[in-house]
Design a protein around this motif. Structure first.
Motif, PDB file in Angstrom:
ATOM      1  N   ILE A  93       0.832  -1.190   0.000  1.00  0.00           N
ATOM      2  CA  ILE A  93       0.000   0.000   0.000  1.00  0.00           C
ATOM      3  C   ILE A  93       0.876   1.254   0.000  1.00  0.00           C
ATOM      4  N   GLY A  94       0.366   2.343  -0.561  1.00  0.00           N
ATOM      5  CA  GLY A  94       1.180   3.529  -0.751  1.00  0.00           C
ATOM      6  C   GLY A  94       1.114   4.549   0.360  1.00  0.00           C
ATOM      7  N   PHE A  95       0.524   4.208   1.498  1.00  0.00           N
ATOM      8  CA  PHE A  95       0.502   5.143   2.621  1.00  0.00           C
ATOM      9  C   PHE A  95       0.543   4.365   3.928  1.00  0.00           C
ATOM     10  N   ASN A  96       0.715   5.093   5.025  1.00  0.00           N
ATOM     11  CA  ASN A  96       0.861   4.475   6.344  1.00  0.00           C
ATOM     12  C   ASN A  96      -0.495   4.026   6.873  1.00  0.00           C
ATOM     13  N   ARG A 124      -9.433   6.991   1.938  1.00  0.00           N
ATOM     14  CA  ARG A 124     -10.388   5.976   1.489  1.00  0.00           C
ATOM     15  C   ARG A 124     -10.437   5.912  -0.035  1.00  0.00           C
ATOM     16  N   GLY A 125     -10.274   7.044  -0.689  1.00  0.00           N
ATOM     17  CA  GLY A 125     -10.196   7.037  -2.140  1.00  0.00           C
ATOM     18  C   GLY A 125      -8.987   6.258  -2.632  1.00  0.00           C
ATOM     19  N   SER A 126      -7.861   6.443  -1.949  1.00  0.00           N
ATOM     20  CA  SER A 126      -6.651   5.687  -2.292  1.00  0.00           C
ATOM     21  C   SER A 126      -6.845   4.205  -2.016  1.00  0.00           C
ATOM     22  N   ASN A 131      -7.527  -1.423  -3.471  1.00  0.00           N
ATOM     23  CA  ASN A 131      -8.302  -2.657  -3.336  1.00  0.00           C
ATOM     24  C   ASN A 131      -8.556  -3.322  -4.681  1.00  0.00           C
ATOM     25  N   GLN A 132      -8.731  -2.524  -5.713  1.00  0.00           N
ATOM     26  CA  GLN A 132      -8.914  -3.092  -7.051  1.00  0.00           C
ATOM     27  C   GLN A 132      -7.653  -3.822  -7.511  1.00  0.00           C
TER      28      GLN A 132
END
Length: 343
Positions: A93-96, A124-126, A131-132
């Protein structure tokens, strides 16, 4: 078992070179000390912890999580999905995640600011995009990596009795749900856990799919738990079950916890343990022994009635200055062990 061998090699090296080793190897002596040593049953009661308890530790790899577990002296766990799936090759994932968990907790407790609400929505948008990507990965993921992870945990004396991935939501495909249940079986878990979806059609679907896979689906609740909270799901399938949280149950103002445990003892797959206050006392999540949750009474009931479901430590109170999650999980484990020895 390349990863397993590498992990054990690192643990061994860590004994003589902790000063030069990564953060997660601070627990290496405990890993070796507890190798093949099982302390899961205390006075006949199965004690474990959910690995979510270590969420504040910097390294969240499966190898690091195992190090924390061993250092805390725990030998049975409810394993969160992210470390397991990342071990199996899931895209990172690209964030903490800690920032996401913190904001979600503030939202749940109604302490979130307007700026934080905006930040949470952006995250949540990220998450939706991520998730896709993960759903596509799960379609071709190698289940044998979960066999390897189970072996790594077992080699260190740790049993995985429950598995909590993010594959069982209403937005997940049937293929993802199937994947999550197959992964649970490979890990040796008897059941999967998830937040109750508050959707009868979905609990019906999950229960029926669980029957096909030979696992149980245990639904967790927060302050929405009541005496009848799980009734519909339990009627829908023999593979639907409770993941009761006794701390949240007390914080919700319920006064019939012991009656619930007695009534549903055969349908409780696992039970989260934490110390929270009643609404009259502020609902706080506090250091064990300072709240209103009858932890000792619950453990005594489990001991006296030979209940087989695990009592799962979930660390959620604020970590005291100078301490860390590993130390606090160990303290919670010792609190339970002391309560059982005096029961």
């Amino acid at each position: 078992m390349k990863n397993r061998r590498e992990f054990l090699r690192k643990a061994t090296l860590g004994i003589s070179g902790l000063a030069l080793a990564p953060t997660w190897l601070e627990g290496a002596p405990a890993i070796i000390k507890n190798y093949h040593k099982n302390k899961t049953l205390i006075e006949g009661v199965k004690l474990g912890c959910i690995t979510y308890s270590f969420r504040q530790m910097k390294d969240q790899s499966a190898e690091a999580i195992l190090g924390y577990i061993n250092q805390a002296g725990v030998t049975a766990v409810e394993l969160m999905g992210d470390p397991a799936e990342e071990f199996a090759g899931k895209p990172m994932i690209g964030f903490n995640r800690m920032d996401l968990f913190m904001l979600m907790g503030k939202e749940r407790n109604e302490t979130i600011t307007e700026d934080e609400k905006k930040e949470l929505e952006e995250m949540r948008g990220s998450v939706d995009s991520y998730n896709q990507e993960v759903a596509k990965w799960r379609e071709g993921a190698d289940i044998s990596k979960f066999d390897e992870l189970k072996a790594m945990f077992n080699d260190s004396g740790v049993e995985i009795y429950a598995y909590k991935p993010s594959t069982f939501g209403k937005l997940n495909s049937d293929a993802e749900i199937d994947f999550g249940m197959r992964a649970a079986k490979a890990l040796g878990a008897s059941h999967v856990t998830l937040e109750h979806p508050s959707d009868d059609a979905h609990t019906m679907k999950l229960g029926k799919m669980a029957e096909q896979h030979g696992v149980s689906v245990a639904y967790h609740g927060h302050e929405q738990q009541t005496f009848t909270f799980w009734d519909t799901a339990l009627e829908q399938s023999p593979n639907n079950a409770l993941n009761l949280d006794i701390g949240h149950y007390i914080a919700a103002g319920n006064t019939d916890l012991m009656e619930l445990i007695t009534k549903q003892s055969n349908r409780i797959s696992s039970m989260h343990v934490k110390d929270r206050q009643t609404p009259e006392n502020g609902k706080g999540n506090v250091i064990w022994g300072n709240g209103d949750t009858p932890i000792a009474e619950v453990l005594k009931t489990m001991k006296d009635n030979s209940y087989s479901f695990p009592a799962t430590i979930e660390l959620e109170y604020q970590i005291p200055s100078g301490s860390n999650p590993v130390t606090e999980v160990k303290n919670c484990y010792e609190y339970c062990a002391n309560a059982l020895s005096q029961a």
